[in-house]
Design a protein around this motif. Sequence first.
Motif, PDB file in Angstrom:
ATOM      1  N   VAL A   1       0.845  -1.203   0.000  1.00  0.00           N
ATOM      2  CA  VAL A   1       0.000   0.000   0.000  1.00  0.00           C
ATOM      3  C   VAL A   1       0.879   1.251   0.000  1.00  0.00           C
ATOM      4  O   VAL A   1       0.638   2.210  -0.750  1.00  0.00           O
ATOM      5  CB  VAL A   1      -0.938   0.003   1.223  1.00  0.00           C
ATOM      6  CG1 VAL A   1      -1.666   1.346   1.338  1.00  0.00           C
ATOM      7  CG2 VAL A   1      -1.948  -1.135   1.113  1.00  0.00           C
ATOM      8  N   ALA A   2       1.928   1.243   0.833  1.00  0.00           N
ATOM      9  CA  ALA A   2       2.831   2.394   0.901  1.00  0.00           C
ATOM     10  C   ALA A   2       3.515   2.643  -0.438  1.00  0.00           C
ATOM     11  O   ALA A   2       3.644   3.795  -0.884  1.00  0.00           O
ATOM     12  CB  ALA A   2       3.871   2.173   1.993  1.00  0.00           C
TER      13      ALA A   2
ATOM     14  N   LEU B   1       2.372  10.328   3.723  1.00  0.00           N
ATOM     15  CA  LEU B   1       1.455   9.252   4.111  1.00  0.00           C
ATOM     16  C   LEU B   1       2.125   7.893   3.929  1.00  0.00           C
ATOM     17  O   LEU B   1       2.024   7.013   4.795  1.00  0.00           O
ATOM     18  CB  LEU B   1       0.176   9.333   3.278  1.00  0.00           C
ATOM     19  CG  LEU B   1      -0.819   8.173   3.465  1.00  0.00           C
ATOM     20  CD1 LEU B   1      -1.278   8.086   4.924  1.00  0.00           C
ATOM     21  CD2 LEU B   1      -2.013   8.342   2.521  1.00  0.00           C
ATOM     22  N   ALA B   2       2.817   7.715   2.804  1.00  0.00           N
ATOM     23  CA  ALA B   2       3.523   6.455   2.559  1.00  0.00           C
ATOM     24  C   ALA B   2       4.580   6.205   3.632  1.00  0.00           C
ATOM     25  O   ALA B   2       4.748   5.069   4.111  1.00  0.00           O
ATOM     26  CB  ALA B   2       4.170   6.473   1.172  1.00  0.00           C
ATOM     27  N   LEU B   3       5.293   7.255   4.044  1.00  0.00           N
ATOM     28  CA  LEU B   3       6.327   7.106   5.073  1.00  0.00           C
ATOM     29  C   LEU B   3       5.717   6.772   6.430  1.00  0.00           C
ATOM     30  O   LEU B   3       6.293   5.997   7.203  1.00  0.00           O
ATOM     31  CB  LEU B   3       7.162   8.380   5.163  1.00  0.00           C
ATOM     32  CG  LEU B   3       8.031   8.690   3.950  1.00  0.00           C
ATOM     33  CD1 LEU B   3       8.781  10.001   4.148  1.00  0.00           C
ATOM     34  CD2 LEU B   3       9.028   7.562   3.688  1.00  0.00           C
ATOM     35  N   VAL B   4       4.561   7.353   6.730  1.00  0.00           N
ATOM     36  CA  VAL B   4       3.873   7.021   7.980  1.00  0.00           C
ATOM     37  C   VAL B   4       3.505   5.544   8.000  1.00  0.00           C
ATOM     38  O   VAL B   4       3.692   4.843   9.007  1.00  0.00           O
ATOM     39  CB  VAL B   4       2.617   7.904   8.157  1.00  0.00           C
ATOM     40  CG1 VAL B   4       1.742   7.369   9.288  1.00  0.00           C
ATOM     41  CG2 VAL B   4       3.010   9.344   8.444  1.00  0.00           C
ATOM     42  N   LEU B   5       2.996   5.040   6.874  1.00  0.00           N
ATOM     43  CA  LEU B   5       2.639   3.622   6.786  1.00  0.00           C
ATOM     44  C   LEU B   5       3.863   2.728   6.968  1.00  0.00           C
ATOM     45  O   LEU B   5       3.817   1.726   7.696  1.00  0.00           O
ATOM     46  CB  LEU B   5       1.975   3.330   5.435  1.00  0.00           C
ATOM     47  CG  LEU B   5       0.613   3.990   5.192  1.00  0.00           C
ATOM     48  CD1 LEU B   5       0.143   3.723   3.764  1.00  0.00           C
ATOM     49  CD2 LEU B   5      -0.423   3.483   6.186  1.00  0.00           C
ATOM     50  N   LEU B   6       4.968   3.089   6.322  1.00  0.00           N
ATOM     51  CA  LEU B   6       6.190   2.295   6.447  1.00  0.00           C
ATOM     52  C   LEU B   6       6.726   2.318   7.874  1.00  0.00           C
ATOM     53  O   LEU B   6       7.156   1.291   8.404  1.00  0.00           O
ATOM     54  CB  LEU B   6       7.261   2.822   5.490  1.00  0.00           C
ATOM     55  CG  LEU B   6       7.086   2.532   4.007  1.00  0.00           C
ATOM     56  CD1 LEU B   6       8.249   3.118   3.223  1.00  0.00           C
ATOM     57  CD2 LEU B   6       6.997   1.027   3.744  1.00  0.00           C
TER      58      LEU B   6
END
Length: 348
Positions: free
Chosen positions: A134-135, A281-286
């Motif tokens: 998803v990220a 947002l992608a970094l938060v998910l990772l």
Amino acid sequence: MAGSSKGEHRIGLLNGFAAYGMWGLVPLFWPQLKPSAAAEILAHRMVWSLLFVVVALLVVRRWAWAGELLRQPRRLALVVLAAAVITVNWGVYIWAVNAGHVVEASLGYFINPLVTIAMGVLILKERLTRLQWVAVGVGVAAVVVLTVGYGRPPWISLCLALSFAVYGLVKKKVALGGVESLAAETAIQFLPALGYLLWLGTHGGSTFTGHGAGHSALLASTGVVTALPLVCFGAAAIRVPLSTLGLLQYLAPVFQFVLGIIYFHESMPPERWAGFGLVWLALVLLTWNAMRSVRRARVVAAGPRVKTPGAPTKTLDTPEMSGAPGAPEMSATPGTPGTPQASAPVDA
């Protein structure tokens, strides 16, 4: 002992903040070297960095690694590759900052973890969790949005992210410390860089001696600017968990991003904010996925404890943290998707 441990942890945190803070504020330094062109600044950085780290190694008397490296042709070839890749990275970064693209340069280090993950899948055949996929998807969408916003692909960001991801992968294979690695790489860069500077001087293109002692001192200080954050990073890496450094590493692109907007007054239209928002947002998910993996690994490492009469307490089925399936690999360079990676961006 507890007080000593806390003191060491505090020292490590201070060194971590210092290292990533210096890397984050380095866009303020490169414009001071004008009217030197990016290529001349890059060459001076290579030459003076080698001189600085050689002095540092003479002080600490750490030379055994050099003989071992020279006896291993394959490892030496990887160092040559690392030197070539970081040359591209340094050159693009210096040019980008001095050409007024600080925000786009900062984006390169925001998306670097996503590029590292992609390389892990494509090159190392690593498997991702659903959240990591998803990220990555969000990161791809961010690049598309930013391409629309810039009217072109964000090639500066992509070049910086890709070159540093390759650099991290190669350094992972070479397995040298930060200062030792910089010494080996700049030793390879030294002769071409010195030759270029001598050529510039003979053709009247050098700015080293024509703009005063202050300018000459600033060019010479590129070695300190390159090596000093590495020294702080090394001091931090041995005192705090790399999962902590993996979070601290975002300080550098955050500082660069803020400088680009507030100090350099670069424009941020809505579509660029949207693109950066997707990247964050992608970094938060990772990061959330990485922290969850660390917590799970700690639980597995603790294991169920069984007390038998007359025997010491034993931990059953406790895998080794460094090699158990599913256990996070703590690395000082980027390379393993889904784990906190504390990278030392000597490119900045």
